[in-house]
Design an enzyme around this catalytic site. Structure first.
Site, PDB file in Angstrom:
ATOM      1  N   ASP A  97       0.854  -1.185   0.000  1.00  0.00           N
ATOM      2  CA  ASP A  97       0.000   0.000   0.000  1.00  0.00           C
ATOM      3  C   ASP A  97       0.890   1.236   0.000  1.00  0.00           C
ATOM      4  O   ASP A  97       2.078   1.152   0.335  1.00  0.00           O
ATOM      5  CB  ASP A  97      -0.936  -0.001   1.209  1.00  0.00           C
ATOM      6  N   ASP A  98       0.311   2.361  -0.375  1.00  0.00           N
ATOM      7  CA  ASP A  98       1.081   3.600  -0.381  1.00  0.00           C
ATOM      8  C   ASP A  98       1.346   4.102   1.030  1.00  0.00           C
ATOM      9  O   ASP A  98       2.421   4.611   1.327  1.00  0.00           O
ATOM     10  CB  ASP A  98       0.377   4.678  -1.217  1.00  0.00           C
ATOM     11  N   ASP A 101      -2.093   4.998   7.721  1.00  0.00           N
ATOM     12  CA  ASP A 101      -2.409   6.230   8.440  1.00  0.00           C
ATOM     13  C   ASP A 101      -2.850   5.887   9.858  1.00  0.00           C
ATOM     14  O   ASP A 101      -2.039   5.708  10.746  1.00  0.00           O
ATOM     15  CB  ASP A 101      -3.482   7.005   7.671  1.00  0.00           C
TER      16      ASP A 101
END
Length: 167
Positions: A97-98, A101
């Site tokens: 995943d980028d 969070d």
């Protein structure tokens, strides 16, 4: 959860070149931990980093896990749109995943693929414990502006923005 403007006070813009370099650095770290059977790319943000990692690790088997939790201004409750079906329990697979969070999406992915190795390019403190490998940590109050969400335009200097109550 609040809007972007309420949760984030800083912006960290990422260019296409930086994302490519950081994704390649992620591949270097993952190479030493393999071999890998395939990649589960987390859509949409993980597609570009997963492509770079797949190229660098010479992996051709790629599946997707489609989870929606963001739009351009808000983070909401995550919804599973499509589960990864090729990876089984995740043994020998990478989840790419980028960003991690708050960890909401990461928890879903961990439950979906408990034995996979979870790697992100960027990590924030709340979500960082949920990933196995990442490249860059940014503060929780920072909005990462990815290149697919931006275009070039003039931005006032930080000092000017602060004087105007914008920074």
């Amino acid at each position: 959860m609040g809007t972007k403007s309420e949760r984030y006070v800083k912006t960290y813009p990422v260019s296409w070149e930086q994302l490519h370099r950081d994704s390649k650095a992620l591949a270097w770290r993952l190479l030493e931990l393999g071999p890998w059977e395939g990649i589960v790319a987390v859509t949409k943000g993980g597609l570009v980093p997963a492509s770079v990692v797949a190229r660098e690790l010479d992996l051709r088997t790629i599946d997707t896990a489609c989870i929606a939790s963001y739009d351009w201004k808000d983070q909401g409750e995550a919804r599973i749109l499509k589960e990864a079906t090729l990876a089984g329990d995740g043994s020998g697979w990478l989840i790419i995943d980028d960003l991690v969070d708050t960890g909401g999406t990461a928890k879903i992915l961990r439950a979906m693929l408990p034995k996979a190795h979870f790697a992100t390019v960027y990590a924030k403190p709340k979500g960082r414990p949920l990933v196995d490998t990442f490249i860059t940590e940014v503060s929780q109050d920072t909005w990462i502006l990815f290149p697919w969400d931006a275009e070039s335009k003039f931005v006032a200097p930080i000092a000017t923005m602060r004087e105007n109550g914008e920074a």
